[in-house]
Design a protein around this motif. Structure first.
Motif, PDB file in Angstrom:
ATOM      1  N   GLY A  86       0.079 -25.954 -47.878  1.00 27.09           N
ATOM      2  CA  GLY A  86      -0.717 -26.163 -46.687  1.00 27.09           C
ATOM      3  C   GLY A  86      -1.018 -24.837 -46.021  1.00 27.09           C
ATOM      4  N   SER A  87      -1.600 -24.910 -44.816  1.00 23.13           N
ATOM      5  CA  SER A  87      -1.908 -23.688 -44.088  1.00 23.13           C
ATOM      6  C   SER A  87      -1.852 -23.951 -42.597  1.00 23.13           C
ATOM      7  CB  SER A  87      -3.289 -23.149 -44.474  1.00 23.13           C
ATOM      8  OG  SER A  87      -4.294 -24.084 -44.135  1.00 23.13           O
ATOM      9  N   ARG A  88      -1.670 -22.872 -41.868  1.00 19.76           N
ATOM     10  CA  ARG A  88      -1.721 -22.902 -40.403  1.00 19.76           C
ATOM     11  C   ARG A  88      -2.574 -21.724 -39.977  1.00 19.76           C
ATOM     12  NH1 ARG A  88       2.174 -20.190 -36.510  1.00 19.76           N
ATOM     13  NH2 ARG A  88       1.241 -20.700 -34.527  1.00 19.76           N
ATOM     14  N   HIS A  89      -3.525 -21.995 -39.109  1.00 21.71           N
ATOM     15  CA  HIS A  89      -4.403 -20.964 -38.573  1.00 21.71           C
ATOM     16  C   HIS A  89      -4.304 -21.019 -37.058  1.00 21.71           C
ATOM     17  CE1 HIS A  89      -6.364 -20.774 -42.558  1.00 21.71           C
ATOM     18  NE2 HIS A  89      -6.137 -22.066 -42.549  1.00 21.71           N
ATOM     19  N   ALA A  90      -4.260 -19.870 -36.429  1.00 25.50           N
ATOM     20  CA  ALA A  90      -4.231 -19.805 -34.965  1.00 25.50           C
ATOM     21  C   ALA A  90      -5.187 -18.706 -34.528  1.00 25.50           C
ATOM     22  CB  ALA A  90      -2.822 -19.521 -34.461  1.00 25.50           C
ATOM     23  N   THR A  99      -3.104 -16.405 -39.937  1.00 30.04           N
ATOM     24  CA  THR A  99      -3.110 -17.409 -40.995  1.00 30.04           C
ATOM     25  C   THR A  99      -1.802 -17.321 -41.760  1.00 30.04           C
ATOM     26  OG1 THR A  99      -5.508 -17.341 -41.238  1.00 30.04           O
ATOM     27  CG2 THR A  99      -4.262 -18.179 -43.111  1.00 30.04           C
ATOM     28  N   ALA A 100      -1.233 -18.480 -42.072  1.00 33.19           N
ATOM     29  CA  ALA A 100       0.000 -18.531 -42.857  1.00 33.19           C
ATOM     30  C   ALA A 100      -0.081 -19.675 -43.848  1.00 33.19           C
ATOM     31  CB  ALA A 100       1.205 -18.719 -41.942  1.00 33.19           C
ATOM     32  N   VAL A 101       0.577 -19.478 -44.980  1.00 31.62           N
ATOM     33  CA  VAL A 101       0.731 -20.538 -45.973  1.00 31.62           C
ATOM     34  C   VAL A 101       1.937 -21.362 -45.551  1.00 31.62           C
ATOM     35  CG1 VAL A 101       1.220 -21.039 -48.397  1.00 31.62           C
ATOM     36  CG2 VAL A 101      -0.273 -19.122 -47.795  1.00 31.62           C
ATOM     37  N   ILE A 102       1.790 -22.681 -45.610  1.00 25.31           N
ATOM     38  CA  ILE A 102       2.848 -23.596 -45.209  1.00 25.31           C
ATOM     39  C   ILE A 102       3.262 -24.426 -46.416  1.00 25.31           C
ATOM     40  CG2 ILE A 102       3.486 -25.485 -43.648  1.00 25.31           C
ATOM     41  CD1 ILE A 102       2.834 -22.890 -42.181  1.00 25.31           C
ATOM     42  N   GLY A 103       4.568 -24.451 -46.688  1.00 23.08           N
ATOM     43  CA  GLY A 103       5.087 -25.243 -47.796  1.00 23.08           C
ATOM     44  C   GLY A 103       5.201 -26.713 -47.430  1.00 23.08           C
ATOM     45  N   ASP A 107       7.634 -25.065 -43.707  1.00 19.20           N
ATOM     46  CA  ASP A 107       8.020 -23.671 -43.480  1.00 19.20           C
ATOM     47  C   ASP A 107       6.881 -22.722 -43.824  1.00 19.20           C
ATOM     48  OD1 ASP A 107      10.710 -24.314 -42.846  1.00 19.20           O
ATOM     49  OD2 ASP A 107      11.187 -24.446 -44.980  1.00 19.20           O
ATOM     50  N   ILE A 108       6.810 -21.603 -43.091  1.00 21.01           N
ATOM     51  CA  ILE A 108       5.859 -20.549 -43.439  1.00 21.01           C
ATOM     52  C   ILE A 108       6.365 -19.860 -44.705  1.00 21.01           C
ATOM     53  CG2 ILE A 108       4.959 -18.282 -42.762  1.00 21.01           C
ATOM     54  CD1 ILE A 108       4.837 -19.271 -39.906  1.00 21.01           C
ATOM     55  N   LEU A 109       5.485 -19.689 -45.673  1.00 19.98           N
ATOM     56  CA  LEU A 109       5.809 -19.026 -46.928  1.00 19.98           C
ATOM     57  C   LEU A 109       5.178 -17.637 -46.911  1.00 19.98           C
ATOM     58  CD1 LEU A 109       5.096 -21.984 -49.391  1.00 19.98           C
ATOM     59  CD2 LEU A 109       7.258 -21.383 -48.261  1.00 19.98           C
ATOM     60  N   VAL A 110       6.005 -16.611 -47.013  1.00 20.57           N
ATOM     61  CA  VAL A 110       5.503 -15.238 -47.014  1.00 20.57           C
ATOM     62  C   VAL A 110       5.514 -14.750 -48.457  1.00 20.57           C
ATOM     63  CG1 VAL A 110       5.819 -12.906 -46.136  1.00 20.57           C
ATOM     64  CG2 VAL A 110       6.399 -14.862 -44.685  1.00 20.57           C
ATOM     65  N   MET A 136       4.383 -11.465 -39.529  1.00 25.62           N
ATOM     66  CA  MET A 136       4.079 -12.338 -40.668  1.00 25.62           C
ATOM     67  C   MET A 136       4.340 -13.809 -40.351  1.00 25.62           C
ATOM     68  SD  MET A 136       5.632 -10.307 -43.892  1.00 25.62           S
ATOM     69  CE  MET A 136       5.283  -8.587 -44.175  1.00 25.62           C
ATOM     70  N   LEU A 137       5.268 -14.048 -39.430  1.00 27.64           N
ATOM     71  CA  LEU A 137       5.607 -15.416 -39.052  1.00 27.64           C
ATOM     72  C   LEU A 137       4.805 -15.915 -37.852  1.00 27.64           C
ATOM     73  CD1 LEU A 137       9.471 -15.201 -39.492  1.00 27.64           C
ATOM     74  CD2 LEU A 137       7.821 -16.285 -41.043  1.00 27.64           C
ATOM     75  N   GLY A 138       3.955 -15.055 -37.287  1.00 26.41           N
ATOM     76  CA  GLY A 138       3.093 -15.456 -36.186  1.00 26.41           C
ATOM     77  C   GLY A 138       3.795 -15.564 -34.844  1.00 26.41           C
ATOM     78  N   LYS A 139       4.850 -14.803 -34.650  1.00 25.93           N
ATOM     79  CA  LYS A 139       5.632 -14.896 -33.416  1.00 25.93           C
ATOM     80  C   LYS A 139       4.789 -14.639 -32.167  1.00 25.93           C
ATOM     81  CE  LYS A 139       9.810 -13.226 -31.153  1.00 25.93           C
ATOM     82  NZ  LYS A 139      10.980 -12.352 -31.258  1.00 25.93           N
ATOM     83  N   GLN A 140       3.922 -13.636 -32.196  1.00 32.27           N
ATOM     84  CA  GLN A 140       3.081 -13.336 -31.023  1.00 32.27           C
ATOM     85  C   GLN A 140       2.149 -14.500 -30.689  1.00 32.27           C
ATOM     86  OE1 GLN A 140       1.620  -9.485 -32.697  1.00 32.27           O
ATOM     87  NE2 GLN A 140       1.824  -8.830 -30.565  1.00 32.27           N
ATOM     88  N   TRP A 141       1.576 -15.131 -31.713  1.00 29.33           N
ATOM     89  CA  TRP A 141       0.674 -16.258 -31.496  1.00 29.33           C
ATOM     90  C   TRP A 141       1.456 -17.439 -30.919  1.00 29.33           C
ATOM     91  CZ3 TRP A 141      -0.086 -12.530 -35.018  1.00 29.33           C
ATOM     92  CH2 TRP A 141      -1.358 -11.973 -35.105  1.00 29.33           C
ATOM     93  N   ASP A 142       2.639 -17.689 -31.475  1.00 32.03           N
ATOM     94  CA  ASP A 142       3.462 -18.773 -30.938  1.00 32.03           C
ATOM     95  C   ASP A 142       3.796 -18.524 -29.473  1.00 32.03           C
ATOM     96  OD1 ASP A 142       3.513 -20.284 -33.250  1.00 32.03           O
ATOM     97  OD2 ASP A 142       5.365 -19.384 -33.985  1.00 32.03           O
ATOM     98  N   ALA A 143       4.156 -17.300 -29.139  1.00 30.64           N
ATOM     99  CA  ALA A 143       4.517 -16.979 -27.753  1.00 30.64           C
ATOM    100  C   ALA A 143       3.325 -17.191 -26.818  1.00 30.64           C
ATOM    101  CB  ALA A 143       5.026 -15.541 -27.657  1.00 30.64           C
TER     102      ALA A 143
END
Length: 164
Positions: A86-90, A99-103, A107-110, A136-143
């Motif tokens: 899967g994927s997550r885009h913010a 953008t991150a790949v989601i298993g 979980d985010i897959l790096v 890589m885990l999108g911490k700033q976007w989450d915050a």
């Protein structure tokens, strides 16, 4: 094969709402009428949430169509399907796109090459490894998006189905 996910428009100026709907409709190939509600985290802005179904890659296509508006905050997910992650885009105006790949477990897959590159840059003193991993885990976007997510709890959800 069909994919599905959720679009969260966390904040947008009301004047942009029809344009956002047109952009999403252009990707899905069907008219889109989102339910807009006030966004308490950004007075004068609105939010919307919709579950969608379409072809794999739809989340990335919707992301591309919405990034051009630049004054909105949104996230879109695409669930993993058999044979595809899967994927997550913010997107936020201050940070841009993530953008991150989601298993399958969420979980985010790096990718290994990104991890190796981060470790090399850290050894060379070009980055701080923990900060690079957070990026890589999108911490700033989450915050940045957390207060907008919380403000949207209990908001109405609509299903959007792509034209086949």
């Amino acid at each position: 094969m069909s994919a599905r996910g959720v679009l969260y428009v966390h904040s947008a100026q009301p004047a942009l709402c029809p344009h956002i709907e047109w952009a999403v409709a252009g990707v899905l190939g069907v008219p889109v009428d989102l339910t807009w509600t006030p966004q308490p985290a950004a007075p004068g802005h609105v939010r919307a949430q919709a579950e969608w179904e379409g072809r794999p890659g739809t989340a990335a296509a919707i992301t591309s169509s919405l990034m051009g508006w630049q004054r909105i905050r949104f996230e879109i997910t695409e669930d993993a399907t058999p044979g595809a992650d899967g994927s997550r885009h913010a997107y936020t105006p201050s940070l841009g796109a993530f953008t991150a790949v989601i298993g399958a477990a969420g979980d985010i897959l790096v990718p290994e090459d990104r991890l190796r590159s981060a470790m090399l840059m850290a050894r060379q003193g070009r980055v701080v490894l923990e900060e690079e991993l957070d990026r890589m885990l999108g911490k700033q976007w989450d915050a940045e998006l957390e207060s907008f997510r919380y403000a949207g709890e209990g908001a109405p959800v609509r299903w959007l189905h792509a034209a086949v």
